[in-house]
Design an enzyme around this catalytic site. Structure first.
Site, mmCIF file in Angstrom:
data_model
loop_
_atom_site.group_PDB
_atom_site.id
_atom_site.type_symbol
_atom_site.label_atom_id
_atom_site.label_comp_id
_atom_site.label_asym_id
_atom_site.label_seq_id
_atom_site.Cartn_x
_atom_site.Cartn_y
_atom_site.Cartn_z
ATOM 1 N N ASP A 7 0.869 -1.179 0.000
ATOM 2 C CA ASP A 7 0.000 0.000 0.000
ATOM 3 C C ASP A 7 0.903 1.224 0.000
ATOM 4 O OD1 ASP A 7 -2.292 1.686 0.332
ATOM 5 O OD2 ASP A 7 -1.862 1.809 2.470
ATOM 6 N N SER A 8 0.322 2.372 -0.295
ATOM 7 C CA SER A 8 1.083 3.614 -0.238
ATOM 8 C C SER A 8 1.537 3.928 1.193
ATOM 9 C CB SER A 8 0.222 4.763 -0.754
ATOM 10 O OG SER A 8 -0.995 4.796 -0.039
ATOM 11 N N GLY A 40 -2.426 9.157 -3.643
ATOM 12 C CA GLY A 40 -3.735 9.633 -4.112
ATOM 13 C C GLY A 40 -3.714 10.825 -5.039
ATOM 14 N N CYS A 71 -3.784 -0.835 -1.940
ATOM 15 C CA CYS A 71 -4.057 0.580 -2.230
ATOM 16 C C CYS A 71 -4.999 0.706 -3.427
ATOM 17 C CB CYS A 71 -2.723 1.253 -2.551
ATOM 18 S SG CYS A 71 -2.872 2.978 -2.987
ATOM 19 N N ASN A 72 -6.067 1.477 -3.239
ATOM 20 C CA ASN A 72 -7.033 1.663 -4.326
ATOM 21 C C ASN A 72 -6.429 2.457 -5.474
ATOM 22 O OD1 ASN A 72 -10.149 1.026 -3.295
ATOM 23 N ND2 ASN A 72 -8.661 1.311 -1.675
ATOM 24 N N GLU A 150 -5.822 9.780 9.554
ATOM 25 C CA GLU A 150 -4.442 9.663 10.051
ATOM 26 C C GLU A 150 -4.206 10.520 11.286
ATOM 27 O OE1 GLU A 150 -1.581 9.932 6.877
ATOM 28 O OE2 GLU A 150 -2.259 8.010 6.085
ATOM 29 N N CYS A 182 -11.046 3.441 -0.808
ATOM 30 C CA CYS A 182 -9.751 3.918 -0.294
ATOM 31 C C CYS A 182 -9.451 3.142 0.983
ATOM 32 C CB CYS A 182 -9.819 5.416 -0.004
ATOM 33 S SG CYS A 182 -8.341 6.062 0.806
ATOM 34 N N THR A 183 -8.167 2.828 1.164
ATOM 35 C CA THR A 183 -7.759 2.020 2.318
ATOM 36 C C THR A 183 -8.189 2.585 3.673
ATOM 37 O OG1 THR A 183 -5.675 3.211 2.137
ATOM 38 C CG2 THR A 183 -5.721 0.944 1.317
ATOM 39 N N HIS A 184 -8.278 3.910 3.749
ATOM 40 C CA HIS A 184 -8.546 4.521 5.051
ATOM 41 C C HIS A 184 -10.038 4.542 5.413
ATOM 42 C CE1 HIS A 184 -4.499 5.796 4.348
ATOM 43 N NE2 HIS A 184 -4.448 6.528 5.449
HETATM 44 N N1 DGN Z 1 -3.864 3.921 0.002
HETATM 45 C C1 DGN Z 1 -4.503 5.006 -0.708
HETATM 46 C C2 DGN Z 1 -5.714 4.476 -1.460
HETATM 47 O O1 DGN Z 1 -6.331 3.473 -1.056
HETATM 48 O O2 DGN Z 1 -6.060 5.053 -2.482
HETATM 49 C C3 DGN Z 1 -4.917 6.101 0.256
HETATM 50 C C4 DGN Z 1 -3.753 6.863 0.829
HETATM 51 C C5 DGN Z 1 -3.090 7.707 -0.221
HETATM 52 O O3 DGN Z 1 -2.108 7.299 -0.791
HETATM 53 N N2 DGN Z 1 -3.641 8.850 -0.485
#
Ligand code: DGN
Length: 256
Positions: A7-8, A40, A71-72, A150, A182-184
């Site tokens: 993931d990012s 993102g 990561c999406n 976060e 999105c992961t969050h």
């Molecule tokens: N992990 C990113 C996503 O799921 O798109 C979110 C965090 C990011 O890199 N902005």
């Protein structure tokens, strides 16, 4: 047999958690690219390059049999590229989330929330339209959600205001199903559900499980779990604890 997840940053631990709980015997290695988060707002070519470096790290060090792109944004831009480049199964979050939404939407109006990158890529939009062209699909980029999560502002009135603003726009279009792209966002699921109780919420972190089962990778007993980040493991441990509880994170350098 092992799975590499990247993931990012550490938001993808929502996906890691869901896989770890459902496949306790699997060896799981997670890499969060915290040195270069967020993805993102980055361009498609940058997201591809970063994703390639994450994948190379997991393949070279742990000889993984399959990759999961938690990561999406990276799933939106880099999945085909990584499949071609590495020749191993690569599972992303976009296709499973889209299938789940199409399967469970009753009025065939689906909303997607994600980063600017995910929304701009139209990855969920196109995936849903490919499954059923008659479905109405609405997207909304929600760039304020990641920093709010976060900063630990999950149960906070500011976050409720932002949810009302972003999700309200999609709700007014008459959607009955909302994809958390999105992961969050799984961390905001309860708040979204309490503000918009009628919505069917699709969490891509859960939807991905079926695709992982379909990989048919033989399991070992007592799977190993290791978590790496590319920068500042200490500060990310606190955020990771929100998702996983007590967590040990190690730091690595993956840049070529
Ligand atoms: N992990 C990113 C996503 O799921 O798109 C979110 C965090 C990011 O890199 N902005």
């Amino acid at each position: 047999m092992t799975i590499g997840i990247f993931d990012s940053g550490v938001g993808g631990l929502t996906v890691f958690k869901s896989i770890a709980e459902n496949f306790p015997e699997m060896d799981l290695f997670y890499l969060g690219d915290t040195a270069r988060v967020p993805y993102g707002n980055k361009s498609p070519s940058t997201v591809k390059r970063y994703s390639e470096e994450c994948a190379s790290f997991l393949i070279a060090n742990f000889n993984v049999d399959a990759l999961v792109i938690a990561c999406n944004t990276a799933s939106s831009y880099a999945i085909d590229f990584l499949r071609e480049k590495f020749g191993i199964p690569v599972v992303g979050v976009v296709a499973p989330g889209s299938y789940q939404a199409v399967k469970t939407s009753i009025n065939k109006k689906i909303g997607i929330i994600g980063t600017n990158g995910t929304v701009k890529s139209r990855s969920y939009y196109n995936a849903i339209k490919r499954i059923n062209g008659d479905i109405d699909v609405y997207q909304k980029a929600c760039p304020l959600f990641v920093p709010l999560v976060e900063e630990g502002r999950i149960h906070h009135e500011i976050t409720d205001m932002v949810i009302k603003e972003y999700v309200g726009i999609l709700h007014s279009k008459g959607i009955d199903t909302l994809i958390l792209g999105c992961t969050h966002y799984p961390l905001l699921k309860k708040r979204i559900k309490s503000l918009f109780p009628s919505l069917n919420i699709v969490d891509s972190a859960e939807a991905i499980l079926k695709d992982i089962e379909n990989l048919n990778i033989p399991f070992k007993e007592n799977g190993k779990r290791e978590i790496f980040v590319t920068d500042d493991a200490c500060s990310f441990e606190k955020f990771a604890q929100q998702i996983l509880g007590e967590t040990k994170i190690s730091e690595v350098n993956i840049e070529k």
